[in-house]
Design a protein around this motif. Structure first.
Motif, PDB file in Angstrom:
ATOM      1  N   GLU A 157     -17.375  35.634 -14.531  1.00  0.00           N
ATOM      2  CA  GLU A 157     -18.869  35.097 -14.180  1.00  0.00           C
ATOM      3  C   GLU A 157     -19.142  34.612 -15.386  1.00  0.00           C
ATOM      4  OE1 GLU A 157     -21.467  37.832 -12.267  1.00  0.00           O
ATOM      5  OE2 GLU A 157     -20.197  37.780 -10.445  1.00  0.00           O
ATOM      6  N   SER A 158     -18.999  35.113 -16.695  1.00  0.00           N
ATOM      7  CA  SER A 158     -19.253  34.423 -17.947  1.00  0.00           C
ATOM      8  C   SER A 158     -18.429  33.198 -18.458  1.00  0.00           C
ATOM      9  CB  SER A 158     -19.050  35.486 -19.058  1.00  0.00           C
ATOM     10  OG  SER A 158     -17.735  35.714 -19.414  1.00  0.00           O
ATOM     11  N   GLY A 159     -17.496  32.840 -17.354  1.00  0.00           N
ATOM     12  CA  GLY A 159     -16.586  31.893 -17.940  1.00  0.00           C
ATOM     13  C   GLY A 159     -15.199  31.942 -18.290  1.00  0.00           C
ATOM     14  N   ARG A 160     -14.815  33.341 -18.288  1.00  0.00           N
ATOM     15  CA  ARG A 160     -13.722  33.914 -19.029  1.00  0.00           C
ATOM     16  C   ARG A 160     -12.844  34.299 -18.030  1.00  0.00           C
ATOM     17  NH1 ARG A 160     -14.849  37.963 -22.706  1.00  0.00           N
ATOM     18  NH2 ARG A 160     -17.043  38.022 -22.036  1.00  0.00           N
ATOM     19  N   GLY A 161     -12.130  33.530 -17.159  1.00  0.00           N
ATOM     20  CA  GLY A 161     -11.297  34.008 -16.339  1.00  0.00           C
ATOM     21  C   GLY A 161     -10.955  32.888 -15.177  1.00  0.00           C
ATOM     22  N   GLU A 162     -10.259  33.392 -13.971  1.00  0.00           N
ATOM     23  CA  GLU A 162     -10.069  32.152 -13.028  1.00  0.00           C
ATOM     24  C   GLU A 162      -9.896  32.813 -11.816  1.00  0.00           C
ATOM     25  OE1 GLU A 162      -6.157  28.709 -12.641  1.00  0.00           O
ATOM     26  OE2 GLU A 162      -6.411  30.432 -14.167  1.00  0.00           O
ATOM     27  N   LEU A 163     -10.051  32.152 -10.629  1.00  0.00           N
ATOM     28  CA  LEU A 163      -9.717  32.452  -9.257  1.00  0.00           C
ATOM     29  C   LEU A 163      -8.501  31.561  -8.648  1.00  0.00           C
ATOM     30  CD1 LEU A 163     -13.064  32.541  -7.488  1.00  0.00           C
ATOM     31  CD2 LEU A 163     -11.761  34.305  -7.962  1.00  0.00           C
ATOM     32  N   PHE A 164      -7.728  32.505  -8.356  1.00  0.00           N
ATOM     33  CA  PHE A 164      -6.420  32.051  -7.695  1.00  0.00           C
ATOM     34  C   PHE A 164      -6.537  31.838  -5.962  1.00  0.00           C
ATOM     35  CE2 PHE A 164      -4.946  33.699 -11.841  1.00  0.00           C
ATOM     36  CZ  PHE A 164      -4.604  32.794 -12.214  1.00  0.00           C
ATOM     37  N   ALA A 165      -6.537  30.706  -5.535  1.00  0.00           N
ATOM     38  CA  ALA A 165      -6.831  30.631  -4.127  1.00  0.00           C
ATOM     39  C   ALA A 165      -5.612  30.696  -3.222  1.00  0.00           C
ATOM     40  CB  ALA A 165      -7.570  29.290  -3.971  1.00  0.00           C
ATOM     41  N   THR A 166      -5.640  30.985  -2.174  1.00  0.00           N
ATOM     42  CA  THR A 166      -4.226  31.133  -1.410  1.00  0.00           C
ATOM     43  C   THR A 166      -4.266  30.005  -0.322  1.00  0.00           C
ATOM     44  OG1 THR A 166      -2.948  32.440   0.243  1.00  0.00           O
ATOM     45  CG2 THR A 166      -5.486  32.575   0.178  1.00  0.00           C
ATOM     46  N   ARG A 167      -3.007  29.378  -0.307  1.00  0.00           N
ATOM     47  CA  ARG A 167      -2.965  28.258   0.734  1.00  0.00           C
ATOM     48  C   ARG A 167      -2.973  28.784   2.010  1.00  0.00           C
ATOM     49  NH1 ARG A 167       2.579  26.132  -1.219  1.00  0.00           N
ATOM     50  NH2 ARG A 167       3.078  28.217  -1.310  1.00  0.00           N
ATOM     51  N   TYR A 168      -2.874  29.864   2.310  1.00  0.00           N
ATOM     52  CA  TYR A 168      -2.587  30.534   3.604  1.00  0.00           C
ATOM     53  C   TYR A 168      -3.730  31.538   3.881  1.00  0.00           C
ATOM     54  CZ  TYR A 168       1.422  27.670   3.373  1.00  0.00           C
ATOM     55  OH  TYR A 168       2.394  26.598   3.003  1.00  0.00           O
ATOM     56  N   SER A 169      -4.918  31.593   3.582  1.00  0.00           N
ATOM     57  CA  SER A 169      -6.040  32.693   3.699  1.00  0.00           C
ATOM     58  C   SER A 169      -5.721  33.324   4.970  1.00  0.00           C
ATOM     59  CB  SER A 169      -7.193  32.260   3.096  1.00  0.00           C
ATOM     60  OG  SER A 169      -7.705  31.123   4.258  1.00  0.00           O
ATOM     61  N   TYR A 170      -5.559  32.679   5.989  1.00  0.00           N
ATOM     62  CA  TYR A 170      -5.762  33.282   7.475  1.00  0.00           C
ATOM     63  C   TYR A 170      -4.218  34.068   7.550  1.00  0.00           C
ATOM     64  CZ  TYR A 170      -2.105  30.181   9.509  1.00  0.00           C
ATOM     65  OH  TYR A 170      -0.897  29.594   9.997  1.00  0.00           O
ATOM     66  N   ILE A 171      -3.297  33.822   6.804  1.00  0.00           N
ATOM     67  CA  ILE A 171      -2.033  34.757   6.973  1.00  0.00           C
ATOM     68  C   ILE A 171      -2.614  36.066   6.578  1.00  0.00           C
ATOM     69  CG2 ILE A 171       0.241  35.222   6.053  1.00  0.00           C
ATOM     70  CD1 ILE A 171       0.002  33.007   8.121  1.00  0.00           C
ATOM     71  N   GLN A 172      -3.343  36.334   5.455  1.00  0.00           N
ATOM     72  CA  GLN A 172      -3.784  37.558   5.066  1.00  0.00           C
ATOM     73  C   GLN A 172      -4.587  38.418   6.115  1.00  0.00           C
ATOM     74  OE1 GLN A 172      -5.692  36.154   1.590  1.00  0.00           O
ATOM     75  NE2 GLN A 172      -4.611  37.393   0.189  1.00  0.00           N
ATOM     76  N   ASP A 173      -5.396  37.490   7.147  1.00  0.00           N
ATOM     77  CA  ASP A 173      -5.946  38.155   8.249  1.00  0.00           C
ATOM     78  C   ASP A 173      -4.905  38.604   9.241  1.00  0.00           C
ATOM     79  OD1 ASP A 173      -8.425  37.904   6.915  1.00  0.00           O
ATOM     80  OD2 ASP A 173      -8.669  35.766   7.775  1.00  0.00           O
ATOM     81  N   VAL A 174      -3.685  37.690   9.380  1.00  0.00           N
ATOM     82  CA  VAL A 174      -2.819  38.076  10.279  1.00  0.00           C
ATOM     83  C   VAL A 174      -2.275  39.400   9.916  1.00  0.00           C
ATOM     84  CG1 VAL A 174      -0.573  37.297  11.282  1.00  0.00           C
ATOM     85  CG2 VAL A 174      -2.529  35.587  10.952  1.00  0.00           C
ATOM     86  N   LEU A 175      -1.992  39.398   8.722  1.00  0.00           N
ATOM     87  CA  LEU A 175      -1.199  40.641   8.308  1.00  0.00           C
ATOM     88  C   LEU A 175      -2.028  41.977   8.296  1.00  0.00           C
ATOM     89  CD1 LEU A 175       0.311  39.373   4.770  1.00  0.00           C
ATOM     90  CD2 LEU A 175       1.484  40.023   6.798  1.00  0.00           C
ATOM     91  N   GLN A 176      -3.291  41.791   8.133  1.00  0.00           N
ATOM     92  CA  GLN A 176      -4.124  43.054   8.509  1.00  0.00           C
ATOM     93  C   GLN A 176      -4.359  43.352   9.807  1.00  0.00           C
ATOM     94  OE1 GLN A 176      -8.362  42.634   6.795  1.00  0.00           O
ATOM     95  NE2 GLN A 176      -8.754  44.734   7.695  1.00  0.00           N
ATOM     96  N   TYR A 177      -4.516  42.179  10.724  1.00  0.00           N
ATOM     97  CA  TYR A 177      -4.338  42.650  12.180  1.00  0.00           C
ATOM     98  C   TYR A 177      -3.016  43.274  12.775  1.00  0.00           C
ATOM     99  CZ  TYR A 177      -4.797  41.654  17.246  1.00  0.00           C
ATOM    100  OH  TYR A 177      -4.814  42.028  18.668  1.00  0.00           O
ATOM    101  N   ILE A 178      -1.903  42.653  12.099  1.00  0.00           N
ATOM    102  CA  ILE A 178      -0.702  43.429  12.614  1.00  0.00           C
ATOM    103  C   ILE A 178      -0.818  45.136  12.119  1.00  0.00           C
ATOM    104  CG2 ILE A 178       1.643  43.429  11.837  1.00  0.00           C
ATOM    105  CD1 ILE A 178       1.650  40.397  11.444  1.00  0.00           C
TER     106      ILE A 178
END
Length: 274
Positions: A157-178
């Motif tokens: 949050e101090s500005g030293r870092g990065e977030l890496f987004a996922t193109r298929y965020s719903y696939i993570q939810d699919v994996l959890q559901y499975i």
């Protein structure tokens, strides 16, 4: 069994930690966890790979992986690679208020990176050692994990870092559901209805994100889980029901085709290894 491009990793306690100091590190396959993973890299060159990015560096860093995020890390063998890995049950985080641990940044992201300075890295290493020492105590382990997460999030949050987004965020939810519904039929048509996507899109996104087809993924997961159950002492019928096979005969046939032996023979070998 053919090795595929992902591996499910599990742990049996709310908090788990390990330290590695070695000449390099090799992970040929992507893997994922049903829990948060915090990786504290102390020294060494490395490349972190997800299904959406590659990040190469030789500087200390902290990476926090969201549950069901596919990733791997490789480090060359010509240098010493030192890291801590903390596994944190996502339910454990509910013990703490959002004021202490605000994880909302993971809503649209798979991985967070924080870049600590020397003093912050020393503090994080101290917290990791405290987790190793007190991790068997759920309350103490949770507290030290929360402090380490809080420190890493503050650095980001101090500005030293990065977030890496996922193109298929719903696939993570699919994996959890499975994973949560492995005993159910789990047809791809049902998943399409549940997640509001078409058959072609789900099939394409799933293969792009996971590295294999939906059908093979479910088969691998069911057979791996079935083997774990048999190794832990479960009966054939119980194992077949828990991993979603419609009959014992169907399970025995599928197990033999996958592992090259019947579950009965596998269990006899466990009882009489020689």
């Amino acid at each position: 069994m053919n090795l595929n491009s992902y591996i499910k990793e599990t742990f049996t306690t709310p908090v788990g930690i390990s330290k590695l100091s070695t000449n390099g590190n090799k992970q040929p396959y992507l893997h994922w966890h049903p829990h948060y993973e915090m990786l504290v890299i102390v020294s060494g060159s490395y490349t972190l790979t997800s299904h959406t990015f590659n990040y190469t560096s030789d500087r200390p860093a902290v990476f926090i992986h969201r549950p069901f995020c596919l990733h791997k890390l490789n480090s060359p063998t010509d240098g010493i690679y030192v890291r801590y890995i903390i596994h944190i049950d996502k339910n454990l985080l509910s013990m703490f208020s959002p004021q202490l641990l605000d994880m909302s940044c993971f809503a649209d992201a798979a991985v967070l990176r924080a870049d600590p300075n020397a003093a912050e890295l020393s503090e994080l290493v101290g917290l990791c050692e405290s987790i190793k020492l007190h991790g068997g105590d759920k309350t103490a382990g949770a507290l030290y994990c929360a402090l380490a997460l809080h420190k890493a999030l503050g650095i980001f949050e101090s500005g030293r870092g990065e977030l890496f987004a996922t193109r298929y965020s719903y696939i993570q939810d699919v994996l959890q559901y499975i994973t949560d519904n492995l005993s159910e039929p789990l047809t791809i048509d049902e998943l399409c209805r549940r997640f509001g996507v078409g058959h072609t899109k789900l099939s394409s996104d799933f293969k792009s994100a996971v590295g294999t087809t939906y059908k093979k993924y479910v088969c691998d997961l069911r057979q791996s889980r079935a083997r774990e159950l048999l190794e832990s002492g479960a009966g054939i019928i119980d194992a077949s029901l828990e991993v979603g096979y419609s009959s014992e005969a169907h399970f025995i046939k599928a197990f033999r085709e996958y592992w090259g032996e019947t579950p009965g023979r596998f269990m006899r070998q466990l009882q009489n290894p020689h």
